[in-house]
Design an enzyme around this catalytic site. Sequence first.
Site, PDB file in Angstrom:
ATOM      1  N   TYR A 100       0.834  -1.202   0.000  1.00 16.66           N
ATOM      2  CA  TYR A 100       0.000   0.000   0.000  1.00 16.66           C
ATOM      3  C   TYR A 100       0.870   1.254   0.000  1.00 16.66           C
ATOM      4  CZ  TYR A 100      -3.751   3.232   1.114  1.00 16.66           C
ATOM      5  OH  TYR A 100      -4.642   4.276   1.069  1.00 16.66           O
ATOM      6  N   HIS A 119       1.305   4.281  -2.999  1.00 15.13           N
ATOM      7  CA  HIS A 119       1.091   5.705  -2.753  1.00 15.13           C
ATOM      8  C   HIS A 119       2.369   6.537  -2.828  1.00 15.13           C
ATOM      9  CE1 HIS A 119      -2.832   4.250  -1.702  1.00 15.13           C
ATOM     10  NE2 HIS A 119      -3.240   5.502  -1.865  1.00 15.13           N
ATOM     11  N   TYR A 126      -4.559  17.073   0.389  1.00 14.27           N
ATOM     12  CA  TYR A 126      -4.997  15.702   0.680  1.00 14.27           C
ATOM     13  C   TYR A 126      -3.810  14.920   1.221  1.00 14.27           C
ATOM     14  CZ  TYR A 126      -7.217  11.135  -0.392  1.00 14.27           C
ATOM     15  OH  TYR A 126      -7.750   9.877  -0.336  1.00 14.27           O
ATOM     16  N   TRP A 140      -8.215   3.319 -10.523  1.00 11.34           N
ATOM     17  CA  TRP A 140      -7.509   3.406  -9.236  1.00 11.34           C
ATOM     18  C   TRP A 140      -8.264   2.640  -8.145  1.00 11.34           C
ATOM     19  CZ3 TRP A 140      -2.784   4.732  -7.748  1.00 11.34           C
ATOM     20  CH2 TRP A 140      -2.547   4.904  -6.378  1.00 11.34           C
TER      21      TRP A 140
END
Length: 112
Positions: free
Chosen positions: A18, A22, A41, A76
């Site tokens: 993960y 990212h 964000y 995504w």
Amino acid sequence: MTHVCFTLQVDPAKLDEYRAAHAEVWPEMLRALAATGWRDYRLFLRPDGLLVGTLQTDDFAAAQEAMARTEVNARWQAAMAGFFPTLGEARPDEGMLVLDQVFHLEEQLDRL
């Protein structure tokens, strides 16, 4: 401007994967987020997989709806689905648990 904070649960067995996903988010995904009103964000990840996201936006529901209409978001979300097994058939962007803000220092200071 609205501040939004949400949580999701990442599969603890897939944290490294993960993080890697990212570290290099697809450029078209980054552009789509910016174009649909997602600002400042950020994602924070705890060792047990608790994911906390924060962002600023003018209208969170509108920003979510605009993202949902993009082709890159569909790709995504499909790529990220395996990181969130507790969501079942829901897409990760549909499984966000938005938290209520209970304190803001500047707001209370302004009232003094």
